[in-house]
Design an enzyme around this catalytic site. Structure first.
Site, PDB file in Angstrom:
ATOM      1  N   ASP A   1      34.261  78.766  43.988  1.00  0.00           N
ATOM      2  CA  ASP A   1      34.907  78.678  45.311  1.00  0.00           C
ATOM      3  C   ASP A   1      35.011  80.073  45.924  1.00  0.00           C
ATOM      4  O   ASP A   1      34.879  80.249  47.137  1.00  0.00           O
ATOM      5  CB  ASP A   1      36.329  78.105  45.186  1.00  0.00           C
ATOM      6  CG  ASP A   1      36.331  76.621  44.876  1.00  0.00           C
ATOM      7  OD1 ASP A   1      35.365  75.926  45.265  1.00  0.00           O
ATOM      8  OD2 ASP A   1      37.291  76.147  44.246  1.00  0.00           O
TER       9      ASP A   1
ATOM     10  N   LYS B   1      42.016  71.895  38.628  1.00  0.00           N
ATOM     11  CA  LYS B   1      41.387  73.227  38.572  1.00  0.00           C
ATOM     12  C   LYS B   1      42.143  74.209  37.665  1.00  0.00           C
ATOM     13  O   LYS B   1      41.542  75.128  37.120  1.00  0.00           O
ATOM     14  CB  LYS B   1      41.269  73.816  39.976  1.00  0.00           C
ATOM     15  CG  LYS B   1      40.202  73.149  40.824  1.00  0.00           C
ATOM     16  CD  LYS B   1      40.054  73.838  42.154  1.00  0.00           C
ATOM     17  CE  LYS B   1      39.027  73.130  43.020  1.00  0.00           C
ATOM     18  NZ  LYS B   1      38.805  73.799  44.294  1.00  0.00           N
TER      19      LYS B   1
END
Ligand code: ATR
Length: 298
Positions: free
Chosen positions: A112, A76
């Protein structure tokens, strides 16, 4: 209403998720259900990429046939350096979980944060603004949580971590952009946990402790009963198992609880919308996810 079926003769689109390891990802089932529902002929692949080859693969992104993709642990942060642009969410979190094409270029965002906030608001009816929050953990999941909590103007966020220096580093990363939110960090020990939890409105576990049976980020006796501190919301970002020890202890002590299922659904739904321009069938995606999880338990 009858749904139009995808034209199988038409070229199909490819989506996927890069990560390592990637066993048991639920994203393919959830996303393919959504594509089917909207009538999009597309496949969603799991792309397990070894750390050794990740750099080279990301450098060659422009040659890949993907229309969009997700990125998960441990890439990420690494992916950021290989993209042409980032949304403000991705910049703020310093991490990307969703990549989409914009004018032929790869753009990274972080859904997210959206998933985390939407689950709190929609599934638990919790409004972050002005609230005091205790956050356990200082890894990638904590980073998305802190970013969202600042965005929604929490009054304070106290990061407690087993390794205090990592909590301090995370707080330092957000310090300049924390706006109205007071950010603190400390070692995750009994004294600090009790001190902060007496005042907090929301307790979050963002650590991986709880994924395996018997694991817990905090022992049972650290969680004060609801009759002493009033009922609080306990949020565990883990969705497998549905009830971690952290949530079980909290429930048994009279607190409200929320697991990570909603966050997973909403981050996926937002990615779907960015990729396709269609409204995501959230309810269907959640039902598919729950069905897959139930299948695993058999
Ligand atoms: P992720 O990206 O999923 O957040 P990570 O970056 O590896 O994963 O971070 C894992 C987090 O879980 C860390 O905060 C870690 O604490 P340390 O920084 O001390 O390693 C925390 N963690 C993992 N196992 C834990 C345990 N048994 N008890 C408490 N914290 C734990």
């Amino acid at each position: 209403m009858a749904k139009s079926l995808p034209d199988k003769n038409k070229k199909f689109e490819l989506y996927g998720i890069f990560g390592y390891p990637l066993a048991h990802s639920l994203s393919p089932a959830m996303q393919e259900k959504a594509f089917e529902d909207i009538g999009i002929h597309a496949y969603y692949l799991t792309l397990e990429l070894t750390p050794r080859s990740a750099g080279q693969a990301f450098r060659e992104l422009s040659k890949t046939p993907f229309s969009g993709f997700n990125v998960t642990v441990p890439y990420k942060e690494k992916i950021v350096g290989y993209l042409s642009g980032l949304t403000p969410e991705a910049k703020s979190a310093g991490a990307v979980n969703t990549v989409y094409r914009e004018k032929g270029r790869w753009k990274g965002t972080n859904t997210d944060i959206y998933g985390f906030l939407r689950s709190l608001e929609k599934d638990a009816g919790f409004s972050v603004k002005g609230k005091r929050i205790l956050l356990i953990g200082a890894g990638g999941a904590a980073r998305a949580a802190v970013s969202g909590l600042i965005q929604k103007q929490a009054s304070s966020v106290t990061i407690l971590n087993r390794t205090a220096s990592k909590a301090a580093r995370l707080a330092a990363f957000f310090k300049k952009k924390s706006g109205r939110t007071t950010l603190c960090s400390a070692l995750l020990d009994k004294e600090n946990f009790l001190r902060v939890s007496r005042e907090a409105d929301l307790m979050i576990n963002s650590t991986s402790a709880g994924l395996k049976p018997g694991e817990t980020p905090v022992p049972k006796d650290w969680i004060l009963p609801a009759r002493q501190i009033k009922s609080r919301l306990f949020f565990d970002l883990i969705y497998r198992p549905a009830e971690t020890s952290f949530l079980k202890f909290a429930r048994l002590k009279g607190h409200k609880t929320l697991n990570g299922t909603g966050m997973l659904v909403y981050q996926g739904a937002r990615a779907f919308e960015l990729w396709t321009g269609h409204k995501a069938p959230e309810k269907l995606m959640r039902a598919e996810l729950l069905a897959q999880l139930a299948k695993e338990r058999k």
